[in-house]
Design a protein around this motif. Structure first.
Motif, PDB file in Angstrom:
ATOM      1  N   UNK A 118       0.647  -1.098  -0.102  1.00 20.34           N
ATOM      2  CA  UNK A 118      -0.036   0.119   0.123  1.00 20.34           C
ATOM      3  C   UNK A 118       1.004   1.149  -0.061  1.00 20.34           C
ATOM      4  N   UNK A 119       0.503   2.374  -0.538  1.00 20.07           N
ATOM      5  CA  UNK A 119       1.167   3.313  -0.781  1.00 20.07           C
ATOM      6  C   UNK A 119       0.169   4.635  -1.213  1.00 20.07           C
ATOM      7  N   UNK A 120       0.673   5.943  -1.108  1.00 18.86           N
ATOM      8  CA  UNK A 120      -0.033   7.196  -1.600  1.00 18.86           C
ATOM      9  C   UNK A 120       0.511   7.357  -3.069  1.00 18.86           C
ATOM     10  N   UNK A 121      -0.467   7.663  -4.050  1.00 15.18           N
ATOM     11  CA  UNK A 121      -0.302   7.994  -5.231  1.00 15.18           C
ATOM     12  C   UNK A 121      -0.915   9.410  -5.633  1.00 15.18           C
ATOM     13  N   UNK A 122      -0.344  10.419  -5.939  1.00 17.02           N
ATOM     14  CA  UNK A 122      -0.732  11.689  -6.062  1.00 17.02           C
ATOM     15  C   UNK A 122      -1.449  11.689  -7.662  1.00 17.02           C
ATOM     16  N   UNK A 123      -2.164  12.600  -7.749  1.00 18.16           N
ATOM     17  CA  UNK A 123      -2.816  12.863  -9.146  1.00 18.16           C
ATOM     18  C   UNK A 123      -2.051  12.978 -10.057  1.00 18.16           C
ATOM     19  N   UNK A 124      -1.980  12.271 -11.341  1.00 14.35           N
ATOM     20  CA  UNK A 124      -0.989  12.398 -12.268  1.00 14.35           C
ATOM     21  C   UNK A 124       0.468  11.544 -12.045  1.00 14.35           C
ATOM     22  N   UNK A 125       0.330  10.976 -11.217  1.00 15.46           N
ATOM     23  CA  UNK A 125       1.667  10.202 -10.704  1.00 15.46           C
ATOM     24  C   UNK A 125       1.592   8.901 -11.161  1.00 15.46           C
ATOM     25  N   UNK A 126       2.649   8.377 -11.120  1.00 14.89           N
ATOM     26  CA  UNK A 126       2.585   6.827 -11.347  1.00 14.89           C
ATOM     27  C   UNK A 126       3.792   5.908 -10.463  1.00 14.89           C
ATOM     28  N   UNK A 127       3.634   4.740 -10.210  1.00 13.67           N
ATOM     29  CA  UNK A 127       4.729   3.807  -9.678  1.00 13.67           C
ATOM     30  C   UNK A 127       4.703   2.492 -10.244  1.00 13.67           C
ATOM     31  N   UNK A 128       5.941   2.054 -10.450  1.00 16.97           N
ATOM     32  CA  UNK A 128       5.984   0.789 -11.004  1.00 16.97           C
ATOM     33  C   UNK A 128       6.386  -0.347  -9.879  1.00 16.97           C
ATOM     34  N   UNK A 129       5.904  -1.248  -9.911  1.00 17.98           N
ATOM     35  CA  UNK A 129       6.049  -2.430  -9.058  1.00 17.98           C
ATOM     36  C   UNK A 129       6.822  -3.649  -9.459  1.00 17.98           C
ATOM     37  N   UNK A 130       7.725  -4.236  -9.270  1.00 17.57           N
ATOM     38  CA  UNK A 130       7.880  -5.725  -9.723  1.00 17.57           C
ATOM     39  C   UNK A 130       7.466  -6.711  -9.152  1.00 17.57           C
ATOM     40  N   UNK A 131       6.761  -7.511  -9.728  1.00 19.82           N
ATOM     41  CA  UNK A 131       5.771  -8.570  -9.248  1.00 19.82           C
ATOM     42  C   UNK A 131       6.379 -10.118  -9.569  1.00 19.82           C
ATOM     43  N   UNK A 132       6.759 -10.938  -8.468  1.00 18.26           N
ATOM     44  CA  UNK A 132       7.095 -12.199  -8.823  1.00 18.26           C
ATOM     45  C   UNK A 132       6.245 -12.914  -9.809  1.00 18.26           C
ATOM     46  N   UNK A 133       6.860 -13.864 -10.676  1.00 17.10           N
ATOM     47  CA  UNK A 133       6.187 -14.260 -11.807  1.00 17.10           C
ATOM     48  C   UNK A 133       5.170 -15.266 -11.508  1.00 17.10           C
ATOM     49  N   UNK A 134       4.986 -15.804 -10.562  1.00 15.23           N
ATOM     50  CA  UNK A 134       3.969 -16.839  -9.863  1.00 15.23           C
ATOM     51  C   UNK A 134       3.082 -16.204  -9.132  1.00 15.23           C
ATOM     52  N   UNK A 135       2.872 -14.819  -9.101  1.00 17.53           N
ATOM     53  CA  UNK A 135       2.058 -14.139  -8.013  1.00 17.53           C
ATOM     54  C   UNK A 135       0.668 -14.213  -8.412  1.00 17.53           C
ATOM     55  N   UNK A 136      -0.209 -14.384  -7.465  1.00 20.21           N
ATOM     56  CA  UNK A 136      -1.785 -14.082  -7.657  1.00 20.21           C
ATOM     57  C   UNK A 136      -2.159 -13.060  -6.605  1.00 20.21           C
ATOM     58  N   UNK A 137      -3.198 -12.305  -7.008  1.00 16.03           N
ATOM     59  CA  UNK A 137      -3.917 -11.619  -6.100  1.00 16.03           C
ATOM     60  C   UNK A 137      -4.654 -10.513  -6.373  1.00 16.03           C
ATOM     61  N   UNK A 138      -4.868  -9.297  -5.671  1.00 14.82           N
ATOM     62  CA  UNK A 138      -5.888  -8.393  -6.011  1.00 14.82           C
ATOM     63  C   UNK A 138      -5.281  -7.201  -5.943  1.00 14.82           C
TER      64      UNK A 138
END
Length: 276
Positions: free
Chosen positions: A54-74
């Motif tokens: 979880x994190x804050x994301x201001x209007x107009x901004x983006x964030x890239x997260x590396x996700x493990x290849x076998x991941x499953x979730x929401x």
């Protein structure tokens, strides 16, 4: 001998790190809303942990997260968040109950628009969808980028539904205007097994769309509208990275969507709904 052994350990570690990086998937989360949102992430029971939940994301901004290849979730977005008089962090919509910005294993409290993804599943395909089964709080778009197999079609709900939400399903923020900030599912609103696809209605044969789920489906033809809405709501792709946009423009450009590979007849948005 000891130096050679140490050298081999270092080489093995570097190779493992490189392999892990190659095998990871990236989620680029973009906030196109006119206000700050707080994305939350919840891993499945057997999935590896993520670098953030979880994190804050201001209007107009983006964030890239590396996700493990076998991941499953929401993944979802919380809105109208802040610290209470008790020092605990909470949100008016889609709160995860952790009392902090990080959700730390907590899921979204309905109603919430959900992105659901299973990476590297059957036949090496990723399975992904946008679900309104638990209600709705924000428009969302998922775009698969660089996929090698599967339909790799964009999906989501691009329409602002809070203003058009049926009166029985509205969640209002009491601020003098009673502005609708989210739209509940019929299951949450009424607790009726017919709407929840539970008890005597727990199979595809006994649980069908309701007038309430059809409200969501009409507005967002590709999103899940009730529990057994699989045929027009689940999409696949292999070896893709994912762009997840909150509050995308209703008529998102083809540059963002890319060339559709599946020829899916369903539109991303029902234009008639835009005027409600």
């Amino acid at each position: 001998m000891g130096r050679v052994f140490l050298f081999l350990i270092i080489i093995s570690f570097v190779a493992f790190s490189f392999l892990s990086e190659v095998q990871s998937t990236s989620f680029k989360i973009v906030n196109k809303c006119h206000h700050t949102i707080w994305p939350g992430l919840l891993s499945g029971a057997t999935s590896p942990p993520l670098p953030t939940t979880g994190f804050a994301l201001r209007s107009g901004k983006s964030k890239t997260i590396k996700i493990p290849k076998s991941w499953s979730g929401r993944l979802w977005a919380r809105t109208l968040c802040g610290l209470g008089s008790d020092g605990m962090f909470s949100c008016v919509t889609a709160d995860c109950g952790s009392g902090k910005v990080e959700c730390a294993g907590g899921g979204a409290k309905p109603p919430a628009t959900l992105a659901e993804l299973t990476l590297n599943g059957a036949d090496g395909l990723d399975f992904y969808d946008v679900s309104l089964v638990d209600g709705y709080n924000l428009p969302m778009l998922i775009v698969a980028k660089g996929g090698t197999r599967g339909g790799c079609s964009p999906t989501g709900c691009l329409v602002e539904l809070n203003g058009a939400c049926p009166k029985d399903l509205r969640v209002a923020r009491v601020n003098g205007t009673r502005e609708s900030v989210a739209c509940r599912s019929a299951c949450e609103a009424f607790g009726d097994p017919r709407y929840c696809c539970s008890e005597a209605y727990s199979t595809p044969d006994t649980c069908g769309p309701s007038v309430y789920s059809q409200f969501f489906k009409f507005a967002c033809p590709r999103a899940y509208s009730y529990a057994y809405d699989d045929k027009t709501s689940t999409y696949t792709c292999a070896s893709a990275n994912y762009l997840i946009i909150f509050c995308p423009l209703p008529y998102t450009s083809q540059k963002v969507l890319g060339a559709r590979k599946d020829g899916a007849p369903l539109p991303l948005v029902n234009k008639t709904m835009m005027y409600l």
